[in-house]
Each structure stands twice: as C-alpha cells, then as structure tokens.
Design a protein around this motif. Structure first.
Motif, PDB file in Angstrom:
ATOM      1  N   SER A 440       0.793  -1.219  -0.046  1.00 21.36           N
ATOM      2  CA  SER A 440       0.088  -0.102   0.069  1.00 21.36           C
ATOM      3  C   SER A 440       0.776   1.299   0.105  1.00 21.36           C
ATOM      4  O   SER A 440       0.391   2.378  -0.403  1.00 21.36           O
ATOM      5  N   GLY A 441       2.042   1.339   0.297  1.00 23.16           N
ATOM      6  CA  GLY A 441       2.797   2.364   0.368  1.00 23.16           C
ATOM      7  C   GLY A 441       2.562   3.515   1.580  1.00 23.16           C
ATOM      8  O   GLY A 441       2.878   4.576   1.138  1.00 23.16           O
ATOM      9  N   GLY A 442       1.835   3.091   2.580  1.00 22.23           N
ATOM     10  CA  GLY A 442       1.792   3.839   3.515  1.00 22.23           C
ATOM     11  C   GLY A 442       0.343   4.327   3.551  1.00 22.23           C
ATOM     12  O   GLY A 442       0.031   5.412   4.343  1.00 22.23           O
ATOM     13  N   VAL A 443      -0.670   3.798   2.677  1.00 17.22           N
ATOM     14  CA  VAL A 443      -2.067   4.473   2.803  1.00 17.22           C
ATOM     15  C   VAL A 443      -2.699   4.438   4.207  1.00 17.22           C
ATOM     16  O   VAL A 443      -2.418   3.541   4.930  1.00 17.22           O
ATOM     17  N   CYS A 444      -3.614   5.437   4.609  1.00 19.03           N
ATOM     18  CA  CYS A 444      -4.078   5.269   5.832  1.00 19.03           C
ATOM     19  C   CYS A 444      -5.460   6.354   5.720  1.00 19.03           C
ATOM     20  O   CYS A 444      -5.438   6.981   4.740  1.00 19.03           O
ATOM     21  N   TYR A 445      -6.444   6.081   6.713  1.00 24.25           N
ATOM     22  CA  TYR A 445      -7.517   7.217   6.843  1.00 24.25           C
ATOM     23  C   TYR A 445      -7.087   7.722   7.948  1.00 24.25           C
ATOM     24  O   TYR A 445      -6.938   7.264   9.150  1.00 24.25           O
TER      25      TYR A 445
END
Length: 466
Positions: A440-445
């Motif tokens: 994900s390469g650091g995806v966050c909500y």
C-alpha cells in the motif's frame, strides 16, 4: 476467503500489477528538482508550506469559504454560515442515470463545480480523491478527476466515485466505483488513479476535480459538500523501508471491535464480517471521537447480533461495483456523515509521522499486506487488511486494534515496530506463491473533528492535511 490470503479488497487489492514498477527515490528526487512547485490557480497555494524532502505525497483539499469561491460554478452556491461548503442553488441541467445495480433509470437535475488546476508538489504515479458530504434522501454526488501529464497532454475526466449516504432503492442510487476507465497512460482501479507504467510513462504533474451534485427534479433538497480533494503520491519502489527511531510512548483509548464475530452476517455486504476490516476499523475511530449511529439507524439489524453498529458501517460503506466494503474514500465519506467529523485518505511517510498524530490524540487506520511470518503475533497472512493504530509502547512497538481477532477483547495487539513499518510502508512484496506483488505504500485513513486543538492542527498540517 481463505484465512491465509484474507483481503478486504480482493478485486482491487494489492496483488494487482498497477504498482509493480514505481520510480526509485533517486529518480523521484531528480524529477522533483526539475519541476519546482508553482502556485495553483485561484491563489490556492497561499500559506501552504513547501513539502519536506522525505515526503512523496501531496494533499490538496478544498474546505474554506475562499476555496469554494475559486474554480468554476455551474449552479452551485457557497454555504457561508457555519461550516463552509457547496450546495445546489439552481439546476444547471438535467440528465437520466441508468443505475447498473438497481436496473432503475431516473431523471436527475444537477449543479456542478470544477476546481482550479492544482499543481502537485510531487510528479505523481497515483491519485486518490476523497470527500465529505451530506446527502439527504433523493440526492447524490459524483467526483471526477482529470490529470495533466508531464508531457503536456491531459487525461479525460475519470469518475472517482458516485456516492450517497442513502440506500433506499426507490429514492437513491447505489454508491459505486466505475470500472474500465483508462486512457492508455493511467487506469482507475476502483478508487485509485494509477499510471500504467510509472517508470516509462509521463507522471501526473497537475489535476482538476469536478464535483456534480444531483437531486430529484423539482426538489428543494440538496447535497452539501464540505471537503473535497485528492492525495497525489510517488512513493519510491521498495521491498524494505528505512528504519525509524522510536518516539514517545502513548496509547489512546479506542473502542475495540472484532470483525470475526460477524462472520456470516449479512453476506450481501461482501460475504459478511470476514471481509469487514475496513468498516470495523472505521467504526472504532468514529466512536473514539464520540459519535455513534442513532437507534433508528440500527433498527434493521437483527437484535441478536452484537455490535450492530459494525453491520451498519459495512452496509454504509459497501461499493456495489467493487462488491466490497473496502473502498477507501467511501469509508472516509461514511465517517464524515457523523456530526462535525471529517475524513480523508492519504499516505504517511514514516512511523514518526504516525507517532506525532498519536501524540496529538489522532488515531489512524492503516492498510497493509503481508505473509503470516512477516508480522509476529498476527496469526494470519493477508493480501490487504485494515487495522487501527492507537499507540506506541515505550520500546516503540505499534499498538493496534486489529479487527481480525476472534473477540473484542482480543482486538488490542502489540506488533514489532520494524515489522509493522515495513509491511505498511513498502510498495512491493512477495506473496505466498513467491510472486512479486504490490504493497500500500503507507495508505491510511484519518478521521478528526471540525474543532481541533492547536496540537492536533499542527500534527495534521505536518502531514499535509488542512
């Protein structure tokens, strides 16, 4: 789905090749140096800080009265009182929409707003839009994006989502992503616009967003949009990421919910709780901020089911095209249906950034994929899974509320710092068959209230969120 390869996002998930080749950090630095950021049209760059050299992410969100007065309005008006936003003032046109998920064709009147061109601070390989809105019954919205490539050509308008909070089959459309969108250079994968060949293809250096608001013809109701924007990123291609030094220890008190106790419940929403990691994580943080569904919102849930709000979150985030609850912007939009709560999808660069958010009282929902042996104590492997990071130990290890736990009591986990940061921040990995696939390469909500403390505003600004 088999527990050894569980995924909340099986159709758009991390085993696709869309991130198989991303640029190296050196190439990114060279391109960034040659493409110095320019102020965006309409004065929108005013007061924005230059990006840090270690960040490969650009966030631009329209939220203020001044923001909404930029761009091009076709029948929209700015809400000036209270929370600034956009609404329908007068219809700019009328159209028929054939809903592919209900078989119903209906007429809708609409108004439209198009943003000024935003020049990204990074030459992007991926873009993800997100929005916060109120959509009364019989209203909905569509978000589109067009990019400008480094070679000067432009993409068509890509649909990034058709969304409504409602799900009355007779009054509302079904919220949906749109498949099969490509111009030969970029492709939309559910909620992400990604370059087809990030190494050879021209990067996206600027973009515009187009917001269309729909309502039943002749109605006086209107959607209201408070936040609209996108995250553009060019995360370096890497199997491993640099190790970070531990920061201060802190743990936030966040409700604990297990998706596993909902296995088999409401299989029409992505086969039930087994795949509900995203809405379960969203519900944890929504309730951390003191928001909950109303009793009437939960009246449809079987009263014998525990934690009916998790079932509600799954229903409210379900993407009828993707056939799952893991659409990233749909989760952020769901969180923002609660009073004065905001939600964005972004990427973080390091665990240090996440520690700064935790220190300010802001938990995060992170997306990661890993083999069972890559995350000690998890007990499973996954092609894509969301969990809630709620703190850090004195040794710097990650404290997470992991919804892939057998009970609510077992949700709190402590994961080794080095293992967690690598499975979350990397862009490439090996799956269980030895194939090279993406991460994900650091995806966050990030979900947070309208009214913030000074420390919370500073922490969000440090990761480019305003």
């Amino acid at each position: 789905m088999d527990r050894a390869d569980r995924a909340d996002r099986p159709a758009r998930g991390h085993d696709l090749s869309r991130r198989s080749v991303l640029a190296t950090a050196a190439a990114l630095a060279a391109v960034a140096a040659a493409t110095s950021p320019a102020p965006a049209a309409g004065g929108q760059a005013r007061g924005r800080r230059a990006p840090r050299a270690d960040r490969f992410v650009d966030n631009r969100f329209w939220t203020s009265y001044e923001d909404w007065r930029t761009g091009t309005a076709e029948g929209t008006a700015v809400v000036a009182a209270g929370r600034p936003g956009l609404r329908i003032a007068r219809p700019a046109g009328r159209t028929d929409y054939a809903d592919p998920h209900t078989g119903r064709t209906a007429a809708w009147e609409y108004a439209r707003w198009t943003s000024p061109t935003h020049r990204s601070t990074v030459p992007a390989t991926e873009l993800i839009a997100s929005w916060n809105a109120h959509t009364p019954a019989g209203t909905w919205l569509q978000v589109e994006l067009t990019g400008t490539y480094a070679d000067g050509t432009k993409s068509p308008w890509f649909v990034m989502g058709r969304w409504t909070a409602g799900d009355d089959k007779e009054a509302d459309i079904r919220r949906t992503s749109v498949d099969d969108q490509t111009d030969g250079k970029s492709t939309v994968w559910t909620d992400t616009l990604a370059l087809n060949d990030a190494a050879a293809g021209p990067r996206v250096v600027a973009y515009r967003l187009r917001l269309t608001l729909y309502r039943t013809p002749g109605a006086t109701t209107t959607p209201t949009v408070w936040r609209l924007g996108a995250m553009a990123s060019a995360v370096p291609d890497r199997f491993t990421v640099p190790a970070s030094e531990p920061g201060p220890a802190k743990e936030l008190t966040v409700p604990r919910y297990s998706q596993e106790i909902h296995v088999g419940q409401y299989p029409e929403y992505d086969n039930g709780g087994e795949a509900w990691c995203s809405p379960t994580s969203s519900q944890m943080i929504i309730e951390y901020w003191g928001r909950k569904p109303k009793p009437e919102d939960l009246a449809w849930v079987d009263p014998s089911y525990a934690d009916p709000q998790v079932c509600h979150a799954a229903r409210q985030t379900f993407d009828y095209q993707y056939k799952g609850c893991g659409n990233w912007p749909f989760n952020a939009a769901y969180a923002a249906t609660y009073t004065d709560l905001q939600g964005v999808v972004t990427r973080l660069a390091t665990l240090t950034e996440l520690e700064q958010l935790i220190a300010a009282g802001i938990p995060a929902i992170t997306s990661q994929s890993f083999l069972k042996e890559e995350l000690t104590g998890a007990g499973y492997g996954t092609a894509g899974h969301l969990m809630t990071v709620i703190g850090f130990t004195a040794d710097g290890d990650v404290i997470a509320n992991d919804p892939a736990s057998p009970t609510n009591e077992a949700v709190r986990r402590v994961y080794k710092r080095r293992e967690f940061e690598n499975i979350w921040l990397r862009t490439k990995r090996y799956n269980s068959t030895g194939k090279v696939v993406s991460g994900s390469g650091g995806v966050c909500y990030l979900y947070f209230p309208v009214k913030l403390t000074a420390a919370q505003r500073q922490a969000l600004a440090a990761v480019g969120i305003r």
